[in-house]
Design an enzyme around this catalytic site. Structure first.
Site, PDB file in Angstrom:
ATOM      1  N   PRO A  90       0.823  -1.216   0.000  1.00  0.00           N
ATOM      2  CA  PRO A  90       0.000   0.000   0.000  1.00  0.00           C
ATOM      3  C   PRO A  90       0.849   1.255   0.000  1.00  0.00           C
ATOM      4  O   PRO A  90       1.809   1.380   0.774  1.00  0.00           O
ATOM      5  CB  PRO A  90      -0.800  -0.133   1.302  1.00  0.00           C
ATOM      6  CG  PRO A  90      -0.921  -1.611   1.497  1.00  0.00           C
ATOM      7  CD  PRO A  90       0.384  -2.178   1.011  1.00  0.00           C
ATOM      8  N   CYS A  91       0.493   2.186  -0.870  1.00  0.00           N
ATOM      9  CA  CYS A  91       1.367   3.340  -1.099  1.00  0.00           C
ATOM     10  C   CYS A  91       0.802   4.640  -0.551  1.00  0.00           C
ATOM     11  O   CYS A  91       1.398   5.696  -0.724  1.00  0.00           O
ATOM     12  CB  CYS A  91       1.623   3.501  -2.603  1.00  0.00           C
ATOM     13  SG  CYS A  91       0.109   3.802  -3.561  1.00  0.00           S
ATOM     14  N   GLN A  92      -0.358   4.601   0.125  1.00  0.00           N
ATOM     15  CA  GLN A  92      -0.963   5.854   0.578  1.00  0.00           C
ATOM     16  C   GLN A  92      -0.038   6.660   1.464  1.00  0.00           C
ATOM     17  O   GLN A  92      -0.086   7.876   1.508  1.00  0.00           O
ATOM     18  CB  GLN A  92      -2.285   5.580   1.315  1.00  0.00           C
ATOM     19  CG  GLN A  92      -3.408   5.122   0.414  1.00  0.00           C
ATOM     20  CD  GLN A  92      -3.394   3.617   0.218  1.00  0.00           C
ATOM     21  OE1 GLN A  92      -2.408   2.952   0.530  1.00  0.00           O
ATOM     22  NE2 GLN A  92      -4.475   3.079  -0.307  1.00  0.00           N
ATOM     23  N   HIS A 146       3.039   7.312   1.123  1.00  0.00           N
ATOM     24  CA  HIS A 146       4.015   8.157   0.456  1.00  0.00           C
ATOM     25  C   HIS A 146       3.495   8.745  -0.843  1.00  0.00           C
ATOM     26  O   HIS A 146       4.242   9.265  -1.640  1.00  0.00           O
ATOM     27  CB  HIS A 146       5.330   7.406   0.201  1.00  0.00           C
ATOM     28  CG  HIS A 146       5.218   5.928   0.293  1.00  0.00           C
ATOM     29  ND1 HIS A 146       5.559   5.249   1.439  1.00  0.00           N
ATOM     30  CD2 HIS A 146       4.782   5.003  -0.569  1.00  0.00           C
ATOM     31  CE1 HIS A 146       5.367   3.957   1.261  1.00  0.00           C
ATOM     32  NE2 HIS A 146       4.900   3.780   0.057  1.00  0.00           N
TER      33      HIS A 146
END
Length: 366
Positions: A110-112, A114
């Site tokens: 999950p990239c939320q 950054h």
């Protein structure tokens, strides 16, 4: 009678699999390279997305839980150590049974934490540490080849998860390379840019001649989404447009009536005026160009540049899926699973465009 050559097996794991963008890429690129891909494990917290992956790729094991629950590891975030403090250990007996039997590990943590679209946590978020699950899994199961996908700004995360992962993998005999790839260079009608880390114990990686060989002319939104062939009535829901507020209808009409792509300040809600939001919000798509990044909010004009370039409406599920390199028929099984509009939006918005996987697979296996 000629004997058909037996394809080489390619057994892989897809962590944080979402609705299957990476798996679709591994399957198609793997077959293109002469392999017979087999999904051994798919894991994701989103039950609906995981069910779609199960329906398409029939994994040996599917885990509808946080990937954090499948592996234990400790890491020194000071940067002084080039290894895990303790050797990573798989905590699930079924997953542990796969040790030494997997050829490839893929995943997009999950990239939320950054993403530039997240104004609250900006590059410091515990979810950044999920990135380290990838090298932990690879070492725990002795997996020789790895593809990790994330947003471009992951390299600026304060926790230095990419640097730590790279040093750990190199310390365990992997050759490691990083790439910033733009989706529109690889047949995707979208300008989405992503960071990829690939690693291999089986070959020395170097300058990506093969990756550049896969690059081509950009595909525009119009090329991907205009004059579409008729689809089966079963799939009609992916072409339906949700209810639009009167205010948004006025904004969409303003864009078309004035032949503009950006809504002027006075026509925006107060909360989106005076530079307090992204210019592309309430914007009309430039049909002759690849789209800007698709997110889970693509059905709302207030979430990005999602107004159709010719028709007076937001884009449909079908169009958003095509911009993310999903073929229309991918949604056959989604309809069978009775997925709702919100499920489609999350699956499409969170996906990795499958066509971006081709050059990476070529660099690792060609």
């Amino acid at each position: 009678q000629a004997v058909t050559p037996t394809k080489k097996s390619l057994t892989y794991i897809d962590l944080f699999c979402g609705g299957g963008g990476l798996s679709l890429g591994v399957q198609n690129a793997g077959r293109f390279l002469g392999f017979s891909p087999r999904l051994a494990l798919a894991a994701d917290m989103d039950e609906h997305a995981l069910n779609l992956v199960k329906a398409h790729f029939n994994p040996i094991y599917a885990k509808n839980k946080s990937v954090e629950e499948l592996v234990e590891y400790e890491v020194d975030l000071s940067g002084n150590s080039f290894d895990f403090i303790t050797q990573p250990r798989i905590t699930d007996s079924q997953v542990a049974s796969l040790k030494g039997r997997i050829d490839l590990l893929v995943g997009g943590p999950p990239c939320q934490g950054h993403s530039n679209l997240n104004n609250n946590t900006r590059r410091f978020d515990p979810r950044n540490l999920l990135y380290l699950i990838m090298p932990a899994f690879a070492l725990a199961l002795d997996i020789p080849t790895i593809i990790i996908e994330n947003v471009q700004t992951i390299t600026k995360a304060k926790e230095d998860v990419v640097g730590i992962s790279s040093r750990i993998l190199q310390g365990h005999g992997y050759s490691v390379e990083e790439f910033i790839l733009k989706a529109s260079d690889f047949g995707v009608a979208q300008s989405r840019t992503r960071h990829f880390l690939i690693a291999s114990k089986k070959r020395t990686l170097g300058p990506a001649e093969l990756i550049r060989a896969f690059a081509g002319e950009p595909l525009s939104f119009n090329q991907a989404c205009l004059n579409l062939p008729r689809i089966d009535e079963k799939l009609s829901m992916i072409e339906k447009i949700g209810n639009i507020s009167k205010e948004n209808i006025k904004r969409i009409n303003f864009l078309h009536d004035n032949s503009v792509h950006d809504l002027p300040n006075f026509a925006r809600p107060e909360c989106h005026q005076d530079g307090t939001t992204y210019q592309s919000v309430y914007g009309r798509i430039h049909g002759n160009l690849p789209m800007t990044t698709i997110t889970t909010g693509f059905s709302s004009p207030g979430r990005g540049r999602y107004v159709h370039p010719i028709e007076r409406r937001p884009i449909s599920i079908r169009e958003a899926g095509r911009v993310q390199a999903f073929p229309d028929m991918y949604w056959d099984k989604a309809v069978d699973l009775d997925l709702k509009k919100a499920h489609f939006q999350k699956i499409i918005g969170d996906a990795v465009p499958s066509l971006m996987v081709y050059p990476l697979m070529a660099a690792l296996f060609a």
